[in-house]
Design a protein around this motif. Structure first.
Motif, PDB file in Angstrom:
ATOM      1  N   LEU A  96      22.807  38.316  69.711  1.00 38.70           N
ATOM      2  CA  LEU A  96      21.815  37.248  69.901  1.00 38.70           C
ATOM      3  C   LEU A  96      21.920  36.629  71.280  1.00 38.70           C
ATOM      4  O   LEU A  96      20.923  36.186  71.848  1.00 38.70           O
ATOM      5  N   LEU A  97      23.147  36.609  71.808  1.00 38.95           N
ATOM      6  CA  LEU A  97      23.326  36.069  73.160  1.00 38.95           C
ATOM      7  C   LEU A  97      22.519  36.912  74.160  1.00 38.95           C
ATOM      8  O   LEU A  97      21.855  36.384  75.049  1.00 38.95           O
ATOM      9  N   LYS A 125      19.877  38.856  73.379  1.00 37.30           N
ATOM     10  CA  LYS A 125      18.450  38.634  73.096  1.00 37.30           C
ATOM     11  C   LYS A 125      17.999  37.315  73.725  1.00 37.30           C
ATOM     12  O   LYS A 125      16.929  37.227  74.332  1.00 37.30           O
ATOM     13  N   PHE A 126      18.800  36.293  73.519  1.00 34.30           N
ATOM     14  CA  PHE A 126      18.515  34.963  74.056  1.00 34.30           C
ATOM     15  C   PHE A 126      18.312  35.063  75.574  1.00 34.30           C
ATOM     16  O   PHE A 126      17.307  34.575  76.123  1.00 34.30           O
ATOM     17  N   ARG A 151      15.147  37.349  76.548  1.00 35.59           N
ATOM     18  CA  ARG A 151      13.864  36.706  76.247  1.00 35.59           C
ATOM     19  C   ARG A 151      13.624  35.486  77.121  1.00 35.59           C
ATOM     20  O   ARG A 151      12.478  35.118  77.384  1.00 35.59           O
ATOM     21  N   THR A 152      14.718  34.851  77.552  1.00 26.18           N
ATOM     22  CA  THR A 152      14.567  33.678  78.424  1.00 26.18           C
ATOM     23  C   THR A 152      13.816  34.045  79.701  1.00 26.18           C
ATOM     24  O   THR A 152      13.069  33.229  80.253  1.00 26.18           O
TER      25      THR A 152
END
Lengths: 413, 238
Positions: free
Chosen positions: A5-6, A8-9, A12-13
């Protein structure tokens, strides 16, 4: 899998403010493209210089008498040239070897005279290392069993007003200081296209040189390595094999002005590359810092949730890596249209040079080609990732310094 | 239910703004017990949020002691306080503060990833969302949800790791009364089901109505501490 998730985060940022992200990626890409072009051109230019030096008969390195580097005395001879030659030829990294002996001579024909540095060669070996001996305008080059013959350059032939099969009167200061005289028949005239080079070529066989001077053996052995990109290390290795009896000098020592020119070109290019990278880093750092300031509240929340400084730094650096990867791709896309024609068609500097480009006996091709290869791809990623990671460090440090209580107190805004 | 989860003893907190010093808390004492559904109320500037920040290990007191689960926060460094927040506390904010680029499910899973939970993250996060009737919204990003839905996801994020204490700063301030009521009922349900303790800072009478205990602050001090019976809140605004 941890940190999914880190990642992905972070990735996507980049899509939150597409215009800023695109500008940052473009900035990295342009900087990366410029760096690639500069390095490709400098590498190509350096390769051409080294090849020109090698093919002008200097090779990549030279086994020379111990005192030669200081005195540059052409009458010096190696301690045991045949052992040196066998050792060098037995080294797998060595492609070609060619023994030489030199002396100063006065050539005369009728009332005309010319002073030259006469070179004794092994004809078979010489054909391997020097392109100069392959460009005969008349006659033929030397053979090992030749006696009483000489090959000269066209400029010498014109100066002495001689033709093929004419006999030159040669005067030499031999061993012991006494003057020696001989008649040598011209069997070949070399035309390299450069009057400067053509005015220096005067070749006889090694055996002939021994007869003329009275000095036994060779005064140097020219070495051509298989890998021209590794000359310094190979020179040291060969030197170790020879146990230091006769030193091995790289071309930079043999022709210091060429080494100096290449060194200064490389330093200048490195400075320019550094400037380009610094500009790109500052641009990206500025954009990143603005993004971090806009996300201050978000970082306060992450800190409140228990995210640690190392995890926040990792988050921002993953964003930097993603931007760097895209920047590298853009850099390759920007650099390729410039590097490809420079590598295939080259730049012709003939007009700028005003004719021959010869320094210290090295005939340099006026067309310079950039070096293009797969090495550009890892270099592009290294430059872009270095730029974005360095640019991300200060914003990352700033982010972990966020005071969650003051950032969260802005909630009403 | 007499165990103290939080002990705040004679705490002061000063803020400096140039030459001006603001005393936000002035010798405040408070004990939070396990299972409390506690509302901290008071006018703006009374010190509610400051107190919540101290209990949440986001700030340190100027003087006095703050003990969470018996641990003195003053003895913990920055990293240890972060670890305490991550493993034992849950936060719900007024403005929801979900990560905008992650879906509801990912927002909830994110806390588990930070905690280093290796297996079953997806199942735990999904189960928590379903418990709060958010299963159908799992793949929506915050900007695709209403305020009430976002706040419920924020609660799911706060409780997914089953923290002993959940701190909520004005959680209903941006919600209408219907969503506020639903949210508070849901939180009461979590408290009853999992034995969690909730501490709210609020102005909202609805929160006070649901609370089992209401502490009133004025000028940085506790001026009243009212314990209500568990059955006080039975009505609905619906």
């Amino acid at each position: 899998m941890r940190d999914v998730l880190l990642v992905k985060f972070a990735v996507r940022t980049l899509g939150r403010n597409p215009r800023r992200t695109l500008m940052s990626i473009l900035g990295v890409g342009v900087g990366c493209g410029i760096v690639l072009y500069m390095i490709a051109f400098t590498r190509g230019s350096n390769e051409i210089r080294i090849r020109a030096i090698s093919e002008s008969g200097f090779g990549h390195a030279r086994i020379a008498p111990a005192a030669w580097d200081k005195t540059r005395d052409s009458d010096l001879r190696l301690v045991d040239w045949e052992r040196d030659l066998d050792t060098a030829a037995g080294m797998s990294d060595v492609r070609f070897t060619a023994p030489h002996s030199r002396t100063t001579a006065l050539l005369a024909f009728g009332t005309r005279v010319a002073g030259v540095e006469m070179t004794g060669v092994d004809p078979d070996a010489e054909k391997n290392i020097s392109r100069l001996v392959r460009v005969l305008s008349e006659g033929r080059y030397l053979e090992r069993e030749d006696e009483g013959v000489v090959v000269i350059g066209t400029a010498i032939a014109e100066r002495l007003d001689v033709e093929l099969d004419d006999d030159l009167f040669v005067t030499i200061a031999g061993a012991g200081g006494e003057m020696k005289y001989a008649m040598l028949r011209i069997i070949g005239i070399i035309s390299t296209g450069s009057r400067t080079i053509d005015s220096t070529i005067c070749h006889v066989t090694l055996a002939e040189m021994e007869r003329l001077t009275g000095y036994a053996g060779a005064g140097e052995i020219t070495i051509v390595f298989r890998d021209p990109s590794n000359i310094d290390a190979l020179t040291v290795r060969l030197s170790e094999l020879l146990d230091g009896t006769d030193p091995v000098l790289s071309w930079k020592v043999v022709i210091p002005s060429q080494g100096g020119d290449m060194g200064s070109d490389t330093v200048f290019m490195n400075i320019l590359v550094g400037v380009v990278i610094i500009v790109a880093v500052l641009g990206v750092a500025s954009a990143q810092l603005t993004a971090i300031l806009e996300r201050k509240r978000e970082f306060a929340v992450l800190i409140a949730l228990g995210m640690k400084g190392g995890q926040i730094i990792r988050l921002i650096l993953i964003e930097a890596v993603a931007m760097g990867v895209l920047g590298a791709v853009v850099g390759l896309a920007i650099g390729f249209p410039f590097i490809y024609p420079a590598a295939t068609r080259g730049y012709n500097f003939a007009d700028m040079m005003g004719g021959d480009f010869v320094t210290e006996g090295v005939l340099i091709d006026p067309i310079i080609y950039a070096d293009m290869g797969m090495w550009l791809i890892p270099l592009a990623f290294a430059v872009a990732l270095f730029s974005t990671l360095v640019a991300g460090l200060y914003p990352a440090w700033y982010a972990i310094r966020t005071n969650p209580t003051s950032a969260l107190s802005l909630r009403e805004a | 239910m007499n165990t103290n989860l939080v002990d705040v003893r004679n705490v002061t907190k000063d803020f400096h703004n140039g030459r001006i010093t603001v005393e936000a808390l002035r010798g405040l004492d408070l004990a939070v017990h396990e299972g409390d559904f506690l509302a901290i109320v008071g006018p703006s500037g009374s010190g509610k949020t400051t107190l919540l920040n101290l209990i949440g290990a986001l700030d340190v007191a100027t003087s006095g002691d703050v003990l969470i689960f018996g641990q003195d926060l003053a003895a913990l460094n920055r990293r240890e306080r972060a670890e305490l927040r991550l493993m034992s506390l849950g936060f719900v904010f007024q403005a929801y503060n979900l990560i905008p680029v992650l879906t509801a499910l990912e927002n909830v899973k994110f806390v588990l990833e930070l905690q280093g939970v290796d297996g079953g993250r997806h199942e735990r996060a999904m189960s928590t969302l379903e418990d709060l009737s958010l299963g159908e919204l799992a793949n929506r990003r915050p900007n695709e949800m209403s305020g009430g839905q976002q706040q419920r996801v924020a609660v799911a994020r706060a409780i997914v790791s089953r923290p002993r204490l959940v701190l909520a700063d004005e959680p209903t301030a941006n919600l209408d009364s219907e969503n506020s009521e639903a949210l508070l009922r849901m939180m009461r349900g979590l408290r009853d089901k999992h034995g969690m303790t909730f501490v709210f800072s609020t102005h909202d009478p609805l929160v006070m109505a649901h609370a089992t205990r209401v502490v009133t602050l004025l000028d940085g001090r506790v001026v009243s501490d009212e314990v209500k019976s568990a059955g006080t809140v039975t009505g609905s605004t619906n």
